[in-house]
Write a protein that holds these residues in place. Structure first.
Motif, PDB file in Angstrom:
ATOM      1  N   ASP A  30       0.819  -1.225   0.000  1.00  0.00           N
ATOM      2  CA  ASP A  30       0.000   0.000   0.000  1.00  0.00           C
ATOM      3  C   ASP A  30       0.852   1.275   0.000  1.00  0.00           C
ATOM      4  N   GLY A  31       2.175   1.133  -0.109  1.00  0.00           N
ATOM      5  CA  GLY A  31       3.037   2.322  -0.166  1.00  0.00           C
ATOM      6  C   GLY A  31       3.495   2.788   1.206  1.00  0.00           C
ATOM      7  N   TYR A  32       2.956   2.179   2.268  1.00  0.00           N
ATOM      8  CA  TYR A  32       3.374   2.527   3.634  1.00  0.00           C
ATOM      9  C   TYR A  32       4.400   1.519   4.132  1.00  0.00           C
ATOM     10  N   HIS A  33       5.035   1.863   5.238  1.00  0.00           N
ATOM     11  CA  HIS A  33       5.983   0.958   5.885  1.00  0.00           C
ATOM     12  C   HIS A  33       5.441   0.585   7.256  1.00  0.00           C
ATOM     13  N   ASP A  34       5.677  -0.654   7.653  1.00  0.00           N
ATOM     14  CA  ASP A  34       5.435  -1.010   9.044  1.00  0.00           C
ATOM     15  C   ASP A  34       6.509  -0.326   9.867  1.00  0.00           C
ATOM     16  N   VAL A  35       6.098   0.346  10.933  1.00  0.00           N
ATOM     17  CA  VAL A  35       7.085   1.049  11.756  1.00  0.00           C
ATOM     18  C   VAL A  35       6.929   0.650  13.213  1.00  0.00           C
ATOM     19  N   ALA A  36       7.954   0.951  14.003  1.00  0.00           N
ATOM     20  CA  ALA A  36       7.852   0.862  15.461  1.00  0.00           C
ATOM     21  C   ALA A  36       8.375   2.184  15.996  1.00  0.00           C
ATOM     22  N   LEU A 142      -6.687  10.178   8.613  1.00  0.00           N
ATOM     23  CA  LEU A 142      -6.148  11.491   8.230  1.00  0.00           C
ATOM     24  C   LEU A 142      -4.619  11.477   8.139  1.00  0.00           C
ATOM     25  N   GLY A 143      -3.967  10.627   8.915  1.00  0.00           N
ATOM     26  CA  GLY A 143      -2.505  10.557   8.880  1.00  0.00           C
ATOM     27  C   GLY A 143      -2.003   9.635   9.970  1.00  0.00           C
ATOM     28  N   SER A 144      -0.842   9.046   9.752  1.00  0.00           N
ATOM     29  CA  SER A 144      -0.333   8.027  10.670  1.00  0.00           C
ATOM     30  C   SER A 144      -0.063   8.568  12.073  1.00  0.00           C
ATOM     31  N   ASP A 145       0.253   9.871  12.184  1.00  0.00           N
ATOM     32  CA  ASP A 145       0.596  10.441  13.498  1.00  0.00           C
ATOM     33  C   ASP A 145      -0.582  11.116  14.187  1.00  0.00           C
ATOM     34  N   GLY A 159       2.211  -0.714  13.285  1.00  0.00           N
ATOM     35  CA  GLY A 159       1.478  -0.588  12.023  1.00  0.00           C
ATOM     36  C   GLY A 159       2.084   0.578  11.265  1.00  0.00           C
ATOM     37  N   ARG A 160       1.238   1.510  10.839  1.00  0.00           N
ATOM     38  CA  ARG A 160       1.752   2.732  10.189  1.00  0.00           C
ATOM     39  C   ARG A 160       2.264   3.748  11.213  1.00  0.00           C
ATOM     40  N   GLY A 161       2.149   3.404  12.489  1.00  0.00           N
ATOM     41  CA  GLY A 161       2.449   4.337  13.575  1.00  0.00           C
ATOM     42  C   GLY A 161       1.157   4.736  14.271  1.00  0.00           C
ATOM     43  N   SER A 185       9.766  16.695   2.919  1.00  0.00           N
ATOM     44  CA  SER A 185       8.522  15.964   2.696  1.00  0.00           C
ATOM     45  C   SER A 185       8.670  14.543   3.229  1.00  0.00           C
ATOM     46  N   THR A 186       7.716  14.124   4.052  1.00  0.00           N
ATOM     47  CA  THR A 186       7.793  12.785   4.653  1.00  0.00           C
ATOM     48  C   THR A 186       7.890  11.689   3.588  1.00  0.00           C
ATOM     49  N   PRO A 187       7.024  11.690   2.544  1.00  0.00           N
ATOM     50  CA  PRO A 187       7.157  10.638   1.524  1.00  0.00           C
ATOM     51  C   PRO A 187       8.540  10.650   0.869  1.00  0.00           C
ATOM     52  N   ALA A 188       9.103  11.848   0.646  1.00  0.00           N
ATOM     53  CA  ALA A 188      10.423  11.923   0.007  1.00  0.00           C
ATOM     54  C   ALA A 188      11.492  11.283   0.887  1.00  0.00           C
ATOM     55  N   VAL A 189      11.393  11.453   2.193  1.00  0.00           N
ATOM     56  CA  VAL A 189      12.393  10.874   3.098  1.00  0.00           C
ATOM     57  C   VAL A 189      12.248   9.346   3.153  1.00  0.00           C
ATOM     58  N   TYR A 190      11.006   8.869   3.236  1.00  0.00           N
ATOM     59  CA  TYR A 190      10.798   7.411   3.190  1.00  0.00           C
ATOM     60  C   TYR A 190      11.325   6.841   1.863  1.00  0.00           C
ATOM     61  N   ASN A 191      11.062   7.564   0.788  1.00  0.00           N
ATOM     62  CA  ASN A 191      11.488   7.102  -0.531  1.00  0.00           C
ATOM     63  C   ASN A 191      13.017   7.025  -0.616  1.00  0.00           C
TER      64      ASN A 191
HETATM   65  O1  C5P Z   1       0.227   8.878   7.096  1.00  0.00           O
HETATM   66  P1  C5P Z   1       0.878  10.091   6.564  1.00  0.00           P
HETATM   67  O2  C5P Z   1      -0.042  10.913   5.684  1.00  0.00           O
HETATM   68  O3  C5P Z   1       1.541  10.929   7.597  1.00  0.00           O
HETATM   69  O4  C5P Z   1       2.046   9.574   5.616  1.00  0.00           O
HETATM   70  C1  C5P Z   1       2.698  10.396   4.700  1.00  0.00           C
HETATM   71  C2  C5P Z   1       3.580   9.546   3.826  1.00  0.00           C
HETATM   72  O5  C5P Z   1       4.675   9.028   4.580  1.00  0.00           O
HETATM   73  C3  C5P Z   1       2.911   8.314   3.209  1.00  0.00           C
HETATM   74  O6  C5P Z   1       2.269   8.638   2.003  1.00  0.00           O
HETATM   75  C4  C5P Z   1       4.084   7.383   2.996  1.00  0.00           C
HETATM   76  O7  C5P Z   1       4.801   7.746   1.840  1.00  0.00           O
HETATM   77  C5  C5P Z   1       4.985   7.711   4.188  1.00  0.00           C
HETATM   78  N1  C5P Z   1       4.767   6.782   5.322  1.00  0.00           N
HETATM   79  C6  C5P Z   1       5.217   5.480   5.213  1.00  0.00           C
HETATM   80  N2  C5P Z   1       5.018   4.609   6.257  1.00  0.00           N
HETATM   81  C7  C5P Z   1       4.422   5.014   7.396  1.00  0.00           C
HETATM   82  C8  C5P Z   1       3.972   6.343   7.532  1.00  0.00           C
HETATM   83  C9  C5P Z   1       4.161   7.207   6.462  1.00  0.00           C
HETATM   84  O8  C5P Z   1       5.775   5.092   4.180  1.00  0.00           O
HETATM   85  N3  C5P Z   1       4.255   4.134   8.385  1.00  0.00           N
END
Ligand code: C5P
Length: 311
Positions: A30-36, A142-145, A159-161, A185-191
């Motif tokens: 789904d483009g997200y990462h599992d995080v802790a 709305l967002g992981s945080d 999960g996504r946080g 940008s958060t997506p840019a840093v994950y990328n």
């Molecule tokens: O959930 P949020 O809108 O804050 O996420 C912004 C972007 O950060 C996501 O589109 C994704 O690229 C990245 N992200 C991720 N894995 C997470 C949280 C965020 O890859 N657990």
């Protein structure tokens, strides 16, 4: 659904956060990462004032650089208000005023705090009385945080946080934050992290799908011991953030050479968070960093999550 706030303005407040530990697992489909994540809410707040209106609008002020904050429907606070209206069948709108004190696109969850405070303010203003569990679920959309900005304190996010469990924490931790003039940008840093992992796939272990927070972090938080916590600060997004903005390395070094117990890029950056021993240590480090012409704010944590201040 039938008990709107008595006053015409509802004032809600939500905190920014520091990730004292952030481990990034594998990239999912789904483009997200599992995080802790070990989250700590800190004493920089976003204030949202909500007034009943026929449509949805937002105005923004505050003590931080505001030029990157949208004031149209793409603002996360408007998205939060619209989502709550849709979820509850509320037919009106809201006029929002946000007073921002968390650095914008700084990796400290300022937008997430806006969303959390807006959910709470509109729920009170409109009298929609959304159950807590449902509000946390909307927050996660709305967002992981955003769920953490609702709950605050100290918590572990998986999960996504957004899957939260509270963590025990004693006392107060003191932070000095070096703000950047630019955003990341958060997506840019994950990328950037994904690209690095792809490039070095031969040399590094594959990222685990279910990362976890180190036991030492939980112990340091439980003990309220800044020296112990300094040893365990960790952020998988730091290296990619530094790669995208190499100037942050000098900021980290400056803080660590001027009395910080440790420094870490906050979330996806570019804010750099320095942990210090106490209030005096924070003042000393602030003076040193300001002498180097950095923009600095102090904060302490944990603090509580989003709440209504007046209604
Ligand atoms: O959930 P949020 O809108 O804050 O996420 C912004 C972007 O950060 C996501 O589109 C994704 O690229 C990245 N992200 C991720 N894995 C997470 C949280 C965020 O890859 N657990």
């Amino acid at each position: 659904m039938t008990t709107p706030a008595v006053s015409t303005v509802v004032h809600a407040r939500a905190p920014g956060k520091i990730n004292v530990f952030l481990k990034v697992g594998a990239l999912l489909d789904d483009g997200y990462h599992d995080v802790a994540i070990a989250y700590q809410a800190v004493s920089l707040y976003e204030d949202v004032r909500a007034t009943a209106a026929d449509d949805f609008s937002v105005r923004v002020g505050g003590t931080v650089e505001l030029s990157r904050v949208p004031t149209d429907g793409s603002n996360i606070a408007i998205k939060a208000a619209r989502l709550l209206a849709r979820a509850t069948g509320y037919r009106g709108g809201v006029r929002l005023h946000i007073d921002k004190h968390v650095p914008v696109t700084g990796g400290m969850g300022g937008g997430s705090a806006d969303a959390a405070a807006t959910l709470l303010a509109c729920d009170t203003l409109w009298g929609t009385q959304l159950p807590r569990e449902q509000m946390l679920a909307l927050a996660g959309q709305l967002g992981s945080d955003v769920p953490f900005a609702l709950t605050g304190g100290t918590a572990i996010g998986t999960g996504r946080g957004d899957q939260l469990s509270p963590a025990l924490a004693k006392g107060q931790f003191h932070w000095v934050l070096a703000l950047a003039e630019f955003g990341l940008s958060t997506p840019a840093v994950y990328n950037e992290l994904d690209m690095h992992r792809d490039r070095h796939a031969q040399d590094i272990f594959p990222a685990t799908t279910t990362p976890s927070v180190d036991a030492n972090v939980l112990q340091a938080l439980r003990a309220g011991d800044p020296l112990m916590l300094a040893e365990t600060l960790y952020n998988d997004l730091q290296a990619p953030a530094l790669h995208l903005q190499p100037s942050l390395s000098a900021v980290l070094e400056l803080g660590e050479n001027n009395g910080a117990l440790a420094g870490i890029v906050s979330g996806s950056g570019p804010t750099v968070a320095f942990l210090v021993a106490d209030h005096d240590g924070a003042l000393e480090l602030q003076t040193a960093l300001e002498a180097a012409e950095l923009t600095v704010v102090r904060a302490s944590g944990p603090v509580h999550g989003a709440r209504i201040l007046s209604a």
